[in-house]
Design a protein around this motif. Structure first.
Motif, PDB file in Angstrom:
ATOM      1  N   LEU A  71     -21.221 -24.612  -8.842  1.00 57.48           N
ATOM      2  CA  LEU A  71     -21.801 -23.573  -8.507  1.00 57.48           C
ATOM      3  C   LEU A  71     -22.570 -23.721  -7.071  1.00 57.48           C
ATOM      4  O   LEU A  71     -23.283 -24.819  -7.063  1.00 57.48           O
ATOM      5  N   SER A  72     -22.335 -23.046  -6.136  1.00 61.09           N
ATOM      6  CA  SER A  72     -23.156 -23.358  -4.892  1.00 61.09           C
ATOM      7  C   SER A  72     -23.049 -24.823  -4.461  1.00 61.09           C
ATOM      8  O   SER A  72     -22.037 -25.173  -4.076  1.00 61.09           O
ATOM      9  N   GLY A  73     -24.179 -25.591  -4.482  1.00 67.75           N
ATOM     10  CA  GLY A  73     -24.006 -26.889  -3.692  1.00 67.75           C
ATOM     11  C   GLY A  73     -23.302 -27.783  -4.691  1.00 67.75           C
ATOM     12  O   GLY A  73     -22.409 -28.671  -4.195  1.00 67.75           O
ATOM     13  N   GLY A  74     -23.206 -27.580  -5.968  1.00 67.05           N
ATOM     14  CA  GLY A  74     -22.495 -28.155  -6.838  1.00 67.05           C
ATOM     15  C   GLY A  74     -20.937 -27.986  -6.736  1.00 67.05           C
ATOM     16  O   GLY A  74     -20.040 -28.830  -6.805  1.00 67.05           O
ATOM     17  N   ASN A  75     -20.900 -26.655  -6.241  1.00 68.17           N
ATOM     18  CA  ASN A  75     -19.279 -26.521  -5.971  1.00 68.17           C
ATOM     19  C   ASN A  75     -18.726 -27.140  -4.453  1.00 68.17           C
ATOM     20  O   ASN A  75     -17.701 -27.231  -4.390  1.00 68.17           O
ATOM     21  N   TRP A  76     -19.855 -27.276  -3.852  1.00 68.19           N
ATOM     22  CA  TRP A  76     -19.353 -27.941  -2.671  1.00 68.19           C
ATOM     23  C   TRP A  76     -18.957 -29.410  -2.891  1.00 68.19           C
ATOM     24  O   TRP A  76     -18.175 -29.669  -2.143  1.00 68.19           O
ATOM     25  N   LEU A  77     -19.702 -30.089  -3.728  1.00 65.20           N
ATOM     26  CA  LEU A  77     -19.129 -31.271  -4.182  1.00 65.20           C
ATOM     27  C   LEU A  77     -17.736 -31.197  -4.852  1.00 65.20           C
ATOM     28  O   LEU A  77     -16.743 -32.021  -4.586  1.00 65.20           O
ATOM     29  N   THR A  78     -17.415 -30.279  -5.936  1.00 62.09           N
ATOM     30  CA  THR A  78     -16.203 -30.308  -6.493  1.00 62.09           C
ATOM     31  C   THR A  78     -15.038 -29.810  -5.782  1.00 62.09           C
ATOM     32  O   THR A  78     -13.985 -30.376  -5.687  1.00 62.09           O
ATOM     33  N   THR A  79     -15.298 -29.001  -4.677  1.00 62.30           N
ATOM     34  CA  THR A  79     -14.513 -28.566  -3.682  1.00 62.30           C
ATOM     35  C   THR A  79     -14.162 -29.603  -2.745  1.00 62.30           C
ATOM     36  O   THR A  79     -12.845 -29.917  -2.482  1.00 62.30           O
ATOM     37  N   THR A  80     -14.876 -30.389  -2.098  1.00 64.36           N
ATOM     38  CA  THR A  80     -14.817 -31.562  -1.266  1.00 64.36           C
ATOM     39  C   THR A  80     -13.822 -32.586  -1.915  1.00 64.36           C
ATOM     40  O   THR A  80     -13.033 -32.991  -1.361  1.00 64.36           O
ATOM     41  N   LEU A  81     -14.237 -32.742  -3.370  1.00 57.69           N
ATOM     42  CA  LEU A  81     -13.566 -33.706  -4.032  1.00 57.69           C
ATOM     43  C   LEU A  81     -12.072 -33.312  -4.199  1.00 57.69           C
ATOM     44  O   LEU A  81     -11.073 -34.032  -3.996  1.00 57.69           O
ATOM     45  N   ALA A  82     -11.729 -32.102  -4.750  1.00 62.34           N
ATOM     46  CA  ALA A  82     -10.430 -31.767  -5.073  1.00 62.34           C
ATOM     47  C   ALA A  82      -9.671 -31.275  -3.962  1.00 62.34           C
ATOM     48  O   ALA A  82      -8.349 -31.741  -4.114  1.00 62.34           O
ATOM     49  N   TRP A  83     -10.199 -30.682  -3.021  1.00 63.29           N
ATOM     50  CA  TRP A  83      -9.241 -30.088  -1.977  1.00 63.29           C
ATOM     51  C   TRP A  83      -9.110 -31.365  -0.950  1.00 63.29           C
ATOM     52  O   TRP A  83      -8.636 -30.955   0.011  1.00 63.29           O
ATOM     53  N   ASN A  84      -9.669 -32.563  -0.955  1.00 61.30           N
ATOM     54  CA  ASN A  84      -9.299 -33.592  -0.174  1.00 61.30           C
ATOM     55  C   ASN A  84      -8.545 -34.834  -0.840  1.00 61.30           C
ATOM     56  O   ASN A  84      -8.642 -36.018  -1.025  1.00 61.30           O
TER      57      ASN A  84
END
Length: 672
Positions: A145-158
């Motif tokens: 969620l929000s900043g936590g989602n920035w982490l999960t998105t960065t890892l998953a979509w890279n």
């Protein structure tokens, strides 16, 4: 070609191989494009998991099982009785299912949660020996969620990269370095105004392309494209054509080699106030967008957002839209707090910036909805899935409006993981919110999620009993890991037995990681230090505060299945639960009054504490520039204590050189 240029080229090629261009936006850019609709309806009733998710779980489950068995075997190696682990893994239906939820909090949340996730990742150097390595590999779901989602998105979509790999290449001079946030997102070129103008010029062109194609654009579009410069620096145009649904075609996800990523956002109407009791909580996953809440109770195929539909059927002669689900746009939506800025302490300053950005990027914008994520046409237009007791507003609106997933006070993205159909046994809640005046957590997100289950909007969910925020602070629960819902027999008056929650708050070990959510740039050494501190918060200071913590985490994971099988609990687990479990017995015995008076003080026991060194040694090994910066910090901290080096401190930031060999450049920095 220079070596560093070759490495960048290889990195880009690798990313494109993992996420084929054919799965990107049909325009290969930010502008959505027309495609043929798939057969059948795009909409489904939220009566269970989608067929796609069910099929994906068949691939993920055996992989997670093997990883979790290895983790639990290691965690219980010194137990007097290992029969429980053997029993659980002798039958697939008894294997615990694990979820991880990373809270909001801007860059602070992203960096702290990165350290926490790194502690659970067996790809992190030293995590198997001095951390919880393998737990991430054994997890099935990962929500952000929000900043936590920035982490999960960065890892998953890279291509499911690791925090370790990001750290190995972290630099403030390499533009291809992920999370190179040395410069503010408001001035990405730093002192190089030409570079800033070029970046913003490209973003303007991308936004105008979307508008010219007939779609709405708001500051969330700008926000998402600006964030993408830091999350996807190795992709063409920083991922302008990278879509959320792209992940379903990436081998690492398609083969079940990573957890199922979920992003959370809240539904909102312009001018309304989002609170826990009235919010419709939406989730984005690689297959769908939708909500389990009775005000919608539906999901749609995320790949075809932007299509003109009625009750899930195309009204444009079988023509649909693809590419609307830009990954950065969704990451920006989950972190859209623009509509709240005016009421914040920094509101006056940021209000001016927002006004300036609106004029710069959206000169023709009208109305009061330029600060909200607009998903139009409404993908749920004409839907008849919502409970008849509720308004059909979500299906009647021309546009769907989404904002930061924490605006309803539920700053930890529990909702997707609490769904009974997902059948989780334990959720690791990473709380990096800033609820106290000193910007530390106080359990408010836990309280909000607990309370929501007693409202009509959340009555389909269940969550363990928790104390008030005052008690969270009074008992120090916001300073150390705590287990909630340890005894299923005390939760029988809830809708169903919820997962056990392992609550891990952001707290200071080696660095003051209570930075402002509004801080938009971080120096390299601070990024490294915050990530390291998150690692230590997740591991009780690399186990220096409790050498039995790995075993206790293992007990928490096995607890629900052990209860359901009604088998004996290892004596070591009994001690762990005495130490880490919040005692909810008195609450469960008075659930009726609790449900009607959520602000009361609830009785619980004070957990035991373990002695150990509070300060740990930061071992950083990244690029030469990072080492130089870390050494500078060390020289400026000579007056601080250096006597508390942790013998077992994990070498979290160990870097590999460009030829793949390990380079160990230890910069030892002692921070209070």
């Amino acid at each position: 070609m220079q070596l560093n240029e070759l490495l960048v080229a290889i990195s880009v090629l690798s990313s494109l191989t993992a996420t084929p261009v054919t799965a990107w936006s049909p325009t290969n850019g930010y502008t959505p494009g027309k495609v043929s609709c798939p057969e059948g309806t795009l909409l489904r009733n939220a009566t269970g998991l989608s067929q796609n998710e069910t099929e994906w779980l068949k691939k993920r489950s055996p992989i997670a099982k093997d990883a979790l068995q290895e983790f639990l075997t290691r965690g219980t190696v010194n137990f007097s009785d290992d029969s429980l682990v053997k029993k659980l893994f002798s039958d697939d239906k008894n294997v615990p299912k694990v979820g991880i939820a990373a809270s909001g909090g801007g860059y602070r949340a992203m960096l702290v949660a990165a350290g926490m996730v790194a502690a659970m990742d067996n790809r992190t150097v030293g995590a198997n020996e001095h951390g919880l390595g393998g737990l991430l590999q054994g997890s099935t779901y990962l929500s952000g969620l929000s900043g936590g989602n920035w982490l999960t998105t960065t890892l998953a979509w890279n291509n499911w990269t690791s925090v370790q790999d990001i750290l190995d290449h972290m630099s403030d001079t390499n533009t291809s370095s992920i999370w190179n946030i040395e410069n503010s997102i408001l001035s990405p070129g730093g002192n190089n105004q030409t570079a800033t103008n070029e970046i913003f010029g490209a973003i303007t062109k991308e936004i105008n392309g979307k508008i010219d194609a007939g779609f709405n654009a708001t500051l969330v579009d700008v926000w998402g494209r600006a964030l993408s410069q830091y999350f996807f620096p190795n992709l063409p145009e920083a991922g302008a054509g990278l879509t959320w649904s792209t992940l379903r075609d990436a081998d690492v996800f398609k083969n079940g080699e990573m957890p199922f990523p979920i992003s959370v956002a809240d539904g909102k109407y312009p001018g309304s106030t989002v609170i826990s009791s009235n919010s419709t909580v939406f989730e984005f996953n690689p297959f769908e967008l939708g909500s389990w809440d009775p005000t919608l109770n539906a999901f749609t195929d995320v790949k075809y957002l932007g299509s003109n539909v009625n009750n899930g059927e195309s009204i444009d002669n079988g023509q649909c839209i693809a590419g609307f689900d830009n990954t950065g746009f969704i990451a920006g939506t989950s972190a859209d707090i623009f509509n709240l800025v005016s009421s914040s302490p920094q509101g006056a300053m940021f209000g001016g910036i927002i006004s300036s950005f609106t004029k710069k990027f959206l000169p023709n914008a009208t109305g009061n909805d330029t600060d909200i994520g607009i998903y139009a046409p409404n993908p749920f237009k004409g839907a008849n899935t919502m409970d008849q007791q509720y308004s059909s507003a979500l299906s009647e609106a021309e546009s769907l409006f989404l904002v930061d997933g924490g605006e309803d006070g539920e700053g930890i993205p529990f909702a997707p993981l609490l769904q009974k159909d997902r059948d989780l046994d334990v959720i690791f809640a990473l709380d990096i919110t800033d609820d106290t005046k000193d910007s530390w957590p106080n359990g408010a997100a836990m309280v909000q999620t607990y309370q929501r289950q007693f409202t009509s909007q959340g009555n389909h969910s269940a969550f363990p009993y928790v104390p008030t925020t005052e008690e969270f602070i009074k008992q120090g629960l916001n300073k150390r890991p705590t287990f909630f819902g340890c005894d299923a027999q005390n939760l029988t008056d809830l809708t169903y037995i919820p997962p056990l929650v392992v609550y891990v708050p952001n707290t200071e070990y080696s660095f003051p990681s209570n930075t402002s959510t509004f801080q938009l740039n971080y120096k390299l050494e601070d990024r490294i230090s915050i990530i390291q501190n998150g690692y230590e918060a997740m591991t009780m200071g690399n186990f220096t505060k409790d050498s039995d913590f790995l075993g206790c985490i293992s007990c928490a994971i096995m607890r629900r299945k052990q209860e359901s099988l009604d088998v004996e609990l290892p004596q070591e687990c009994e001690q762990c639960f005495s130490t880490y479990c919040w005692n909810d017995k008195s609450t469960s015995q008075n659930s009726t009054s609790t449900a009607t008076n959520h602000n009361g003080t609830w009785t619980n026991s004070t957990s035991a504490t373990h002695s150990g060194s509070h300060n740990t040694t930061l071992l950083s090994s990244v690029s030469a520039s990072a080492t130089a910066r870390a050494e500078s910090v060390s020289s400026n901290s000579s007056s601080k204590s250096s006597s508390s080096k942790s013998k077992g401190a994990a070498n979290l930031l160990n870097a590999k050189n460009t030829l793949g060999a390990f380079a160990l450049i230890n910069a030892i920095v002692n921070l209070l």
